[in-house]
Every structure is written in C-alpha cells, then in structure tokens.
Scaffold this motif. Structure first.
Motif, PDB file in Angstrom:
ATOM      1  N   THR A  20      -0.354 -24.731  78.765  1.00 54.50           N
ATOM      2  CA  THR A  20       1.005 -24.915  79.241  1.00 54.50           C
ATOM      3  C   THR A  20       1.893 -25.270  78.055  1.00 54.50           C
ATOM      4  O   THR A  20       1.426 -25.671  76.986  1.00 54.50           O
ATOM      5  CB  THR A  20       1.072 -26.042  80.271  1.00 54.50           C
ATOM      6  OG1 THR A  20       0.731 -27.274  79.628  1.00 54.50           O
ATOM      7  CG2 THR A  20       0.120 -25.781  81.435  1.00 54.50           C
ATOM      8  N   ARG A  21       3.190 -25.185  78.261  1.00 54.95           N
ATOM      9  CA  ARG A  21       4.116 -25.516  77.179  1.00 54.95           C
ATOM     10  C   ARG A  21       4.029 -26.993  76.813  1.00 54.95           C
ATOM     11  O   ARG A  21       4.127 -27.355  75.634  1.00 54.95           O
ATOM     12  CB  ARG A  21       5.532 -25.113  77.571  1.00 54.95           C
ATOM     13  CG  ARG A  21       5.692 -23.596  77.675  1.00 54.95           C
ATOM     14  CD  ARG A  21       7.115 -23.174  77.995  1.00 54.95           C
ATOM     15  NE  ARG A  21       7.180 -21.730  78.150  1.00 54.95           N
ATOM     16  CZ  ARG A  21       8.022 -20.928  77.497  1.00 54.95           C
ATOM     17  NH1 ARG A  21       8.861 -21.445  76.628  1.00 54.95           N
ATOM     18  NH2 ARG A  21       8.017 -19.633  77.697  1.00 54.95           N
ATOM     19  N   PHE A  47       4.964 -16.886  73.237  1.00 50.27           N
ATOM     20  CA  PHE A  47       3.910 -17.501  74.026  1.00 50.27           C
ATOM     21  C   PHE A  47       3.315 -16.439  74.946  1.00 50.27           C
ATOM     22  O   PHE A  47       3.695 -16.302  76.098  1.00 50.27           O
ATOM     23  CB  PHE A  47       4.465 -18.681  74.824  1.00 50.27           C
ATOM     24  CG  PHE A  47       3.434 -19.432  75.636  1.00 50.27           C
ATOM     25  CD1 PHE A  47       2.081 -19.357  75.333  1.00 50.27           C
ATOM     26  CD2 PHE A  47       3.821 -20.229  76.698  1.00 50.27           C
ATOM     27  CE1 PHE A  47       1.139 -20.037  76.081  1.00 50.27           C
ATOM     28  CE2 PHE A  47       2.891 -20.924  77.459  1.00 50.27           C
ATOM     29  CZ  PHE A  47       1.551 -20.834  77.150  1.00 50.27           C
ATOM     30  N   THR A  48       2.403 -15.632  74.386  1.00 50.87           N
ATOM     31  CA  THR A  48       1.676 -14.634  75.173  1.00 50.87           C
ATOM     32  C   THR A  48       0.199 -14.795  74.825  1.00 50.87           C
ATOM     33  O   THR A  48      -0.416 -15.753  75.254  1.00 50.87           O
ATOM     34  CB  THR A  48       2.190 -13.205  74.899  1.00 50.87           C
ATOM     35  OG1 THR A  48       2.202 -12.956  73.486  1.00 50.87           O
ATOM     36  CG2 THR A  48       3.604 -13.023  75.448  1.00 50.87           C
ATOM     37  N   ASN A  49      -0.383 -13.858  74.060  1.00 51.54           N
ATOM     38  CA  ASN A  49      -1.770 -14.040  73.617  1.00 51.54           C
ATOM     39  C   ASN A  49      -1.915 -15.257  72.728  1.00 51.54           C
ATOM     40  O   ASN A  49      -2.914 -15.972  72.772  1.00 51.54           O
ATOM     41  CB  ASN A  49      -2.241 -12.822  72.812  1.00 51.54           C
ATOM     42  CG  ASN A  49      -2.510 -11.636  73.695  1.00 51.54           C
ATOM     43  OD1 ASN A  49      -3.141 -11.755  74.720  1.00 51.54           O
ATOM     44  ND2 ASN A  49      -2.018 -10.491  73.288  1.00 51.54           N
ATOM     45  N   ASN A  50      -0.941 -15.460  71.885  1.00 49.67           N
ATOM     46  CA  ASN A  50      -0.901 -16.607  70.993  1.00 49.67           C
ATOM     47  C   ASN A  50       0.393 -17.369  71.227  1.00 49.67           C
ATOM     48  O   ASN A  50       1.395 -16.794  71.648  1.00 49.67           O
ATOM     49  CB  ASN A  50      -0.954 -16.163  69.524  1.00 49.67           C
ATOM     50  CG  ASN A  50      -2.228 -15.429  69.188  1.00 49.67           C
ATOM     51  OD1 ASN A  50      -3.262 -16.029  68.941  1.00 49.67           O
ATOM     52  ND2 ASN A  50      -2.177 -14.099  69.172  1.00 49.67           N
ATOM     53  N   ALA A  51       0.350 -18.659  70.957  1.00 47.13           N
ATOM     54  CA  ALA A  51       1.574 -19.448  70.932  1.00 47.13           C
ATOM     55  C   ALA A  51       1.993 -19.592  69.471  1.00 47.13           C
ATOM     56  O   ALA A  51       1.195 -20.001  68.622  1.00 47.13           O
ATOM     57  CB  ALA A  51       1.344 -20.817  71.555  1.00 47.13           C
ATOM     58  N   THR A 274      -2.362  -6.079  80.596  1.00 45.73           N
ATOM     59  CA  THR A 274      -3.404  -7.112  80.627  1.00 45.73           C
ATOM     60  C   THR A 274      -3.243  -8.181  79.547  1.00 45.73           C
ATOM     61  O   THR A 274      -3.923  -9.213  79.610  1.00 45.73           O
ATOM     62  CB  THR A 274      -4.797  -6.480  80.477  1.00 45.73           C
ATOM     63  OG1 THR A 274      -4.861  -5.747  79.239  1.00 45.73           O
ATOM     64  CG2 THR A 274      -5.087  -5.537  81.638  1.00 45.73           C
ATOM     65  N   SER A 275      -2.370  -7.971  78.581  1.00 45.42           N
ATOM     66  CA  SER A 275      -2.299  -8.873  77.429  1.00 45.42           C
ATOM     67  C   SER A 275      -1.991 -10.312  77.817  1.00 45.42           C
ATOM     68  O   SER A 275      -2.428 -11.247  77.138  1.00 45.42           O
ATOM     69  CB  SER A 275      -1.256  -8.367  76.429  1.00 45.42           C
ATOM     70  OG  SER A 275       0.040  -8.378  77.009  1.00 45.42           O
ATOM     71  N   VAL A 276      -1.249 -10.514  78.894  1.00 49.03           N
ATOM     72  CA  VAL A 276      -0.819 -11.871  79.247  1.00 49.03           C
ATOM     73  C   VAL A 276      -1.640 -12.484  80.382  1.00 49.03           C
ATOM     74  O   VAL A 276      -1.333 -13.590  80.833  1.00 49.03           O
ATOM     75  CB  VAL A 276       0.672 -11.886  79.630  1.00 49.03           C
ATOM     76  CG1 VAL A 276       1.532 -11.460  78.452  1.00 49.03           C
ATOM     77  CG2 VAL A 276       0.937 -10.997  80.846  1.00 49.03           C
ATOM     78  N   ARG A 281      -0.324 -17.937  84.630  1.00 41.96           N
ATOM     79  CA  ARG A 281       0.140 -19.125  85.326  1.00 41.96           C
ATOM     80  C   ARG A 281       0.716 -20.141  84.342  1.00 41.96           C
ATOM     81  O   ARG A 281       1.729 -20.786  84.620  1.00 41.96           O
ATOM     82  CB  ARG A 281      -0.997 -19.772  86.114  1.00 41.96           C
ATOM     83  CG  ARG A 281      -0.595 -21.076  86.830  1.00 41.96           C
ATOM     84  CD  ARG A 281      -1.738 -21.661  87.639  1.00 41.96           C
ATOM     85  NE  ARG A 281      -2.933 -21.861  86.838  1.00 41.96           N
ATOM     86  CZ  ARG A 281      -4.087 -21.236  87.056  1.00 41.96           C
ATOM     87  NH1 ARG A 281      -4.209 -20.367  88.029  1.00 41.96           N
ATOM     88  NH2 ARG A 281      -5.141 -21.477  86.281  1.00 41.96           N
ATOM     89  N   SER A 282       0.104 -20.270  83.180  1.00 44.52           N
ATOM     90  CA  SER A 282       0.535 -21.273  82.207  1.00 44.52           C
ATOM     91  C   SER A 282       1.952 -21.009  81.714  1.00 44.52           C
ATOM     92  O   SER A 282       2.683 -21.935  81.372  1.00 44.52           O
ATOM     93  CB  SER A 282      -0.423 -21.281  81.010  1.00 44.52           C
ATOM     94  OG  SER A 282      -1.756 -21.408  81.434  1.00 44.52           O
ATOM     95  N   ASN A 283       2.346 -19.738  81.665  1.00 44.29           N
ATOM     96  CA  ASN A 283       3.680 -19.360  81.204  1.00 44.29           C
ATOM     97  C   ASN A 283       4.390 -18.605  82.326  1.00 44.29           C
ATOM     98  O   ASN A 283       4.454 -17.378  82.323  1.00 44.29           O
ATOM     99  CB  ASN A 283       3.567 -18.496  79.943  1.00 44.29           C
ATOM    100  CG  ASN A 283       4.923 -18.199  79.326  1.00 44.29           C
ATOM    101  OD1 ASN A 283       5.947 -18.726  79.758  1.00 44.29           O
ATOM    102  ND2 ASN A 283       4.941 -17.354  78.304  1.00 44.29           N
ATOM    103  N   PRO A 284       4.930 -19.321  83.315  1.00 48.43           N
ATOM    104  CA  PRO A 284       5.488 -18.655  84.501  1.00 48.43           C
ATOM    105  C   PRO A 284       6.683 -17.759  84.215  1.00 48.43           C
ATOM    106  O   PRO A 284       7.013 -16.896  85.033  1.00 48.43           O
ATOM    107  CB  PRO A 284       5.877 -19.828  85.407  1.00 48.43           C
ATOM    108  CG  PRO A 284       6.001 -21.018  84.507  1.00 48.43           C
ATOM    109  CD  PRO A 284       5.012 -20.795  83.405  1.00 48.43           C
ATOM    110  N   GLY A 285       7.316 -17.922  83.065  1.00 44.89           N
ATOM    111  CA  GLY A 285       8.472 -17.104  82.754  1.00 44.89           C
ATOM    112  C   GLY A 285       8.169 -15.619  82.598  1.00 44.89           C
ATOM    113  O   GLY A 285       9.075 -14.788  82.670  1.00 44.89           O
ATOM    114  N   ILE A 286       6.899 -15.273  82.376  1.00 48.87           N
ATOM    115  CA  ILE A 286       6.544 -13.863  82.181  1.00 48.87           C
ATOM    116  C   ILE A 286       6.121 -13.194  83.484  1.00 48.87           C
ATOM    117  O   ILE A 286       5.894 -11.982  83.511  1.00 48.87           O
ATOM    118  CB  ILE A 286       5.406 -13.717  81.150  1.00 48.87           C
ATOM    119  CG1 ILE A 286       4.127 -14.414  81.656  1.00 48.87           C
ATOM    120  CG2 ILE A 286       5.834 -14.240  79.788  1.00 48.87           C
ATOM    121  CD1 ILE A 286       2.941 -14.259  80.721  1.00 48.87           C
TER     122      ILE A 286
END
Length: 310
Positions: A20-21, A47-51, A274-276, A281-286
């Motif tokens: 999560t952020r 904040f996708t595969n890597n932060a 599939t990348s994200v 769930r951790s990055n709901p903005g996507i």
C-alpha cells in the motif's frame, strides 16, 4: 499523497505481496536510513510493478520491487546496469557507494542517480538510435535470462489481488494460446540482447541526450520484441503522437509488416493487462483503467484505446 486503508485490506495486501502507499512510505524511510539519505518530501512517481520514488533532498531515485515477479528480476537489473555503464551506454546509472540491491524488511530495493528531464521528449527516431546501439553492444553478461514472457505473466497471475475466478481462468487460457502461437513463429531478425520493454515511457530526455531506463525485462531473445511495444502503443494506447513510424524508419525494420506481429501484439496487450495484478487492490487508483483494458482485451476489440495507468 498518502492513501489510508483499513487493517483488513492492509493485512490482505501484505499476504499477497502487495504494497500500500502507506507501507511504501514507511519502507522508503527505512531504505533511506540504511543508505544515509533523507526521505522527506519524496515524490512517488510510479506505482505498478515497482514503486519508484524521487527524493527531493538528493538527486536519487529509489526503486522498490512490488511483487515476487519484480523481485526475481532485480539481480538481473543490477548486472545489466553495470554492463551498460562499462560500455558508456546512455542509460540510467546505479547510485555508487552503496550496496546494490539493498534488502530492506524483506524487499529488494535499488537506488539510482536521478536524470533530470530537459528539453523536448525523445521521439521514435531517437529511440531507434538507442536500440541499434544496444543491439550491437559486445560482451553481454553471460547469465542474462532467455526471453520467457509467459513465465513472467504466469508469475503475476500466481499472486493477483482482487481478480475474479472467471478472469483468472480466462487469462490463464490466454497464456496457453499465446505461448502456442509464439512457439510457431519464424523470426526475421537475428536474436540477441533485448531491452524487453521498449516504449517511450522508458526513454528519458537527459541533459546529454536520451537515455534508457527500466531493465527488468532485459535478456536475450528476438529483436522483433524490442520493436513491438511502440508499434502496439500506436495502435492501442491513447498517445498524442505516432512514434512507431520514425522508429521503424530509423531502425530499418517495420515490425507491423512482419507476419508474426499479431502474435506479438496479443502478447504485449496481455502483459499490459496483467502487469498490475499483484497491486490491483494495493493501488486502487489503477482499478478503473485495468477494468477498461480487461473488457476490451477479453472481447478482442482492438479498436478501444487504453490510457496509461496513473
């Protein structure tokens, strides 16, 4: 910007390997403490595969692997970055003077010199020059991985967040179909070192000219694959300019005219969908953009335009 999450979501994200952020900022502070850097006012730029964080108080970028798939590639990223530096190739450079990669609280982290973006964004012609030079470099690391795109996709599918059983089954079936079609391809270009994820977002307008970044997918494989992402971007993404035409002209090969391109296009789109999954769930903005992509991908509707994940 920090998002709050309830304890249940935080625990579930941790169980799935997501970040999560809130957790990211805590982890960044630990990384910077280890490296003797200040984490205050750091900017989360991806904040996708890597932060990916850009520090405000030092010209440093911090990259935290956000899934087991991303973590498995970090040692290769470090080897590739050192190889490119040895050949003075225009690419981002690891931060000297510290252990690379860092292992902090169970996560693998790399630190990089920040490259300030100056002037206009590089275009397809500039990328063609970089790719031709990359594909000619001698003495690559002997332990570079062989191109295995389906293994990477399946690894992401092994740790999804909030993916329905139906969508999961569909994507697994899609992996089988694409893999079968890949095995039947007859490539036109000689195989060799490939960047593995060449699109305009991985080219930085540096003070001394364009530089490449993001070597998570670097290995040995078909050079056609390095030409496919920009071509797919022109056809699928809602980008303002056509960079594919100048890339094809500068490189000397138009991958869209090669008969195997439809297979590479489907593979690229499968990867973009599939990348994200490990941070869904951790990055709901996507979530909204992912659902938009997934609907059109399942329907095999190639007319729908996608937007970058924010």
């Amino acid at each position: 910007m920090t998002m709050t999450t309830d304890h249940a979501a935080e625990h579930a994200a941790g169980q799935a390997g997501g970040l999560t952020r809130d957790r990211l900022h805590s982890l960044l502070a630990a990384v910077c403490d280890r490296a003797g850097l200040a984490s205050g006012d750091a900017e989360l730029i991806k904040f996708t595969n890597n932060a990916v964080f850009r520090l405000r108080r030092a010209p440093v970028v911090v990259r935290i692997a956000g899934s087991s798939a991303a973590r498995s590639r970090v040692p290769t990223v470090v080897r590739v970055a050192r190889w490119l530096a040895d050949h003075d190739f225009p690419a981002v450079r690891l931060l000297p003077g510290c252990e690379q990669p860092l292992q902090v609280e169970g996560h693998l982290v790399t630190l990089w010199k920040h490259v300030p973006e100056v002037g206009p964004r590089p275009g397809g012609g500039e990328l063609a020059i970089l790719l031709r030079r990359l594909h000619r470099l001698p003495d690559p690391p002997v332990d570079l991985p062989e191109w295995a795109p389906m293994a990477e996709v399946r690894q992401r599918l092994a740790e999804p967040e909030d993916l329905s059983a139906g969508d999961h089954a569909f994507l697994l079936d899609e992996c089988d179909e694409v893999e079968e079609r890949l095995a039947a391809l007859d490539y036109a270009l000689p195989a060799g070192v490939i960047h593995g994820d060449v699109f305009m977002g991985n080219v930085i307008a540096g003070p001394r000219g364009p530089v490449l970044c993001d070597f998570d997918s670097t290995g040995t494989g078909p050079r056609e694959w390095d030409l496919a992402p920009v071509a797919v971007g022109r056809l699928r993404m809602d980008y303002p300019a056509d960079e594919h035409t100048s890339l094809a002209e500068g490189y000397g090969f138009d991958v869209t005219r090669w008969r195997g391109f439809p297979v590479l296009r489907r593979l690229r789109e499968l990867k973009l969908v599939t990348s994200v999954l490990p941070v869904l769930r951790s990055n709901p903005g996507i979530r909204s953009q992912w659902e938009h992509r997934m609907r059109s991908f399942k329907a095999r509707d190639q007319t729908v335009r996608w937007q970058p994940y924010r």
